[in-house]
Write an enzyme that holds these catalytic residues in place. Structure first.
Site, mmCIF file in Angstrom:
data_model
loop_
_atom_site.group_PDB
_atom_site.id
_atom_site.type_symbol
_atom_site.label_atom_id
_atom_site.label_comp_id
_atom_site.label_asym_id
_atom_site.label_seq_id
_atom_site.Cartn_x
_atom_site.Cartn_y
_atom_site.Cartn_z
ATOM 1 N N GLU A 203 0.827 -1.204 0.000
ATOM 2 C CA GLU A 203 0.000 0.000 0.000
ATOM 3 C C GLU A 203 0.864 1.258 0.000
ATOM 4 O O GLU A 203 1.990 1.245 0.507
ATOM 5 C CB GLU A 203 -0.903 0.007 1.245
ATOM 6 C CG GLU A 203 -1.918 -1.112 1.220
ATOM 7 C CD GLU A 203 -2.815 -1.163 2.450
ATOM 8 O OE1 GLU A 203 -3.904 -1.722 2.334
ATOM 9 O OE2 GLU A 203 -2.424 -0.655 3.509
ATOM 10 N N CYS B 75 6.471 -5.881 7.769
ATOM 11 C CA CYS B 75 7.639 -5.371 8.480
ATOM 12 C C CYS B 75 8.020 -6.366 9.567
ATOM 13 O O CYS B 75 7.150 -6.936 10.223
ATOM 14 C CB CYS B 75 7.316 -4.011 9.114
ATOM 15 S SG CYS B 75 8.731 -3.276 9.958
ATOM 16 N N GLU C 118 10.389 -1.139 7.080
ATOM 17 C CA GLU C 118 11.486 -0.400 7.695
ATOM 18 C C GLU C 118 12.533 -0.139 6.598
ATOM 19 O O GLU C 118 13.250 -1.060 6.191
ATOM 20 C CB GLU C 118 12.052 -1.232 8.858
ATOM 21 C CG GLU C 118 13.356 -0.759 9.423
ATOM 22 C CD GLU C 118 13.398 0.729 9.768
ATOM 23 O OE1 GLU C 118 12.469 1.249 10.404
ATOM 24 O OE2 GLU C 118 14.388 1.380 9.366
ATOM 25 N N CYS D 87 -0.467 6.932 9.247
ATOM 26 C CA CYS D 87 0.739 6.245 9.714
ATOM 27 C C CYS D 87 0.391 5.027 10.545
ATOM 28 O O CYS D 87 -0.451 5.100 11.437
ATOM 29 C CB CYS D 87 1.554 7.157 10.607
ATOM 30 S SG CYS D 87 2.283 8.489 9.717
HETATM 31 N N1 SAH Z 1 9.405 1.733 9.794
HETATM 32 C C1 SAH Z 1 9.587 3.124 9.743
HETATM 33 C C2 SAH Z 1 8.675 3.823 8.758
HETATM 34 C C3 SAH Z 1 7.277 3.345 8.679
HETATM 35 S S1 SAH Z 1 6.279 3.676 10.101
HETATM 36 C C4 SAH Z 1 9.456 3.718 11.142
HETATM 37 O O1 SAH Z 1 9.069 3.014 12.042
HETATM 38 O O2 SAH Z 1 9.786 4.889 11.289
HETATM 39 C C5 SAH Z 1 5.908 5.379 9.817
HETATM 40 C C6 SAH Z 1 5.537 6.156 11.056
HETATM 41 O O3 SAH Z 1 4.280 5.735 11.580
HETATM 42 C C7 SAH Z 1 6.525 6.022 12.184
HETATM 43 O O4 SAH Z 1 6.837 7.295 12.674
HETATM 44 C C8 SAH Z 1 5.757 5.223 13.230
HETATM 45 O O5 SAH Z 1 6.214 5.511 14.508
HETATM 46 C C9 SAH Z 1 4.348 5.696 12.991
HETATM 47 N N2 SAH Z 1 3.287 4.829 13.454
HETATM 48 C C10 SAH Z 1 3.255 3.485 13.438
HETATM 49 N N3 SAH Z 1 2.075 3.032 13.904
HETATM 50 C C11 SAH Z 1 1.348 4.114 14.226
HETATM 51 C C12 SAH Z 1 0.021 4.301 14.714
HETATM 52 N N4 SAH Z 1 -0.789 3.287 14.937
HETATM 53 N N5 SAH Z 1 -0.398 5.565 14.914
HETATM 54 C C13 SAH Z 1 0.386 6.617 14.616
HETATM 55 N N6 SAH Z 1 1.617 6.506 14.120
HETATM 56 C C14 SAH Z 1 2.101 5.259 13.927
HETATM 57 FE FE1 SF4 Z 2 7.775 -1.535 11.179
HETATM 58 FE FE2 SF4 Z 2 7.866 1.142 11.444
HETATM 59 FE FE3 SF4 Z 2 5.632 -0.232 12.008
HETATM 60 FE FE4 SF4 Z 2 7.727 -0.461 13.603
HETATM 61 S S1 SF4 Z 2 6.537 1.428 13.233
HETATM 62 S S2 SF4 Z 2 6.464 -2.160 12.867
HETATM 63 S S3 SF4 Z 2 9.384 -0.358 12.150
HETATM 64 S S4 SF4 Z 2 6.575 -0.048 10.017
#
Ligand code: SAH
Ligand code: SF4
Length: 345
Positions: free
Chosen positions: A95, A116, A163, A336
């Site tokens: 996605e 991931c 990631e 996110c």
């Molecule tokens: N793996 C990388 C990039 C993808 S996640 C990382 O972890 O940074 C992208 C962003 O979404 C990150 O900042 C993560 O902390 C945030 N994120 C993940 N799950 C979330 C949620 N349920 N609510 C809000 N932000 C979230």
């Molecule tokens: Fe993977 Fe980023 Fe989600 Fe953590 S926040 S599980 S590193 S996508």
């Protein structure tokens, strides 16, 4: 001309001279023309009107679609966020999201992996586990599909599934292609890599001197809680992360962002604020506050306005610089941490 079995899965990621070889073209200017049409995101050779008609028909026969992937679903919510589900050549689904901000600036939120492996307990993608890494052309094609919807998409964030630092080489290859001034010409400062804190990746990024922006999902500056929420913290605890970030800042000389997902009752009290203030000491950062986006299968709570206000008041008192991210895309599960396409095994 080449047989169909020799055709590449995608022409994205290729320079004109590689396109020349891949398509068996006779004239190098034709490869440049094809390259330019790819950058304009046309869907097939028939639309490449400056190529001879016969050649177009031949190429179209050999490669009916210019992308290896197909959009199978598109949803737009009231904030204007559009989430695409994209089927890859092996039927896996990834996605990506198009976000439009107040200034009408359009950002492509791209995935680096299907699923991931990092297993962050607040993230929907984390519940999928890792299905596979994406190849550079599959990352680029997400951008192409989004550009077909919004040709003025100008920014890129790697905040979709996966990631990016765990698929470093392909992500960097895709970024270099998307940056190419003869191609999509997206300036490096308009591209952000977000990582959960994989230290080797942060150090590598500093080393290769790729002037993209860096965002790090800190979530909490409490080491114990971070290990509980983010298994990556076992391998790279906060001290190691800070050492790497100081090194990155020393080499890159740039401010970076710390993503702080706010989880009600977990990381929004005054103690959390103090720890955060202490963690950022000596670094030039911007903290990005993200109220947790709900995912039905996960048991966290989004803080209410009062809890958020109390936390930001603490941050104000401590002089922690922060911004608040408006969670666009929530209602299409495109915000996110909400990306989790159903995937065939
Ligand atoms: N793996 C990388 C990039 C993808 S996640 C990382 O972890 O940074 C992208 C962003 O979404 C990150 O900042 C993560 O902390 C945030 N994120 C993940 N799950 C979330 C949620 N349920 N609510 C809000 N932000 C979230
Ligand atoms: Fe993977 Fe980023 Fe989600 Fe953590 S926040 S599980 S590193 S996508």
């Amino acid at each position: 001309m080449d047989e169909q079995k020799k055709m590449p899965k995608s022409l994205y990621g290729m320079k004109p001279n590689e396109i020349l070889g891949a398509l068996g073209l006779e004239k190098s200017y034709q490869a440049k023309q094809v390259h330019q049409w790819l950058i304009r995101c046309v869907t097939d050779f028939e639309q490449m009107t400056d190529l001879p008609k016969m050649l177009r028909a031949d190429l179209d026969h050999l490669m009916p679609s210019l992308t290896s992937s197909t959009v199978i679903d598109s949803r737009t919510d009231s904030s204007g966020a559009t989430k695409l589900a994209i089927r890859l050549h092996d039927a896996k689904v990834v996605e990506c999201v198009l976000l439009t901000d107040k200034e009408e600036r359009k950002t492509a939120c791209l995935s680096s992996q299907v699923g991931c492996a990092m297993g962050c307990s607040f993230c929907r993608t984390g519940t999928m586990g890792l299905v596979r890494d994406l190849q550079a052309f599959e990352i680029i094609e997400q951008f192409v599909h989004l550009r077909r919807i919004a040709p003025d998409t100008s920014h890129i964030v790697f905040m979709g599934m996966g990631e990016p630092m765990a698929n470093f080489a392909e992500v960097v290859q895709a970024i270099k292609y998307l940056h190419d001034p003869q191609g999509f010409n997206i300036g490096f400062p308009r591209i952000t890599i977000s990582t959960c804190g994989l230290v080797p990746g942060i150090l590598k990024l500093a080393e290769i001197n790729l002037p993209v922006k860096l965002a790090v999902s800190l979530v909490t500056a409490d080491n114990g809680l971070r290990t509980h929420l983010m298994p990556v913290n076992k391998a790279y605890p906060l001290d190691d992360l800070k050492t790497a970030l100081l090194r990155y800042q020393h080499v890159a000389g740039k401010r970076f962002t710390l993503e702080y997902v706010m989880l009600s009752g977990q990381n929004t009290d005054s103690d959390s604020a103090r720890r955060l203030a202490q963690f950022i000491r000596g670094m030039d950062v911007m903290v990005n506050l993200i109220p947790w986006n709900p995912a039905s299968e996960l048991d966290w709570q989004t803080p209410d306005a009062k809890e958020i206000a109390a936390f930001t008041r603490e941050l104000d008192l401590l002089g922690v610089p922060y911004t608040r991210r408006f969670s666009r895309g929530r209602s299409v599960n495109g915000a996110c941490g909400q990306l989790a396409a159903a995937n065939p095994q």
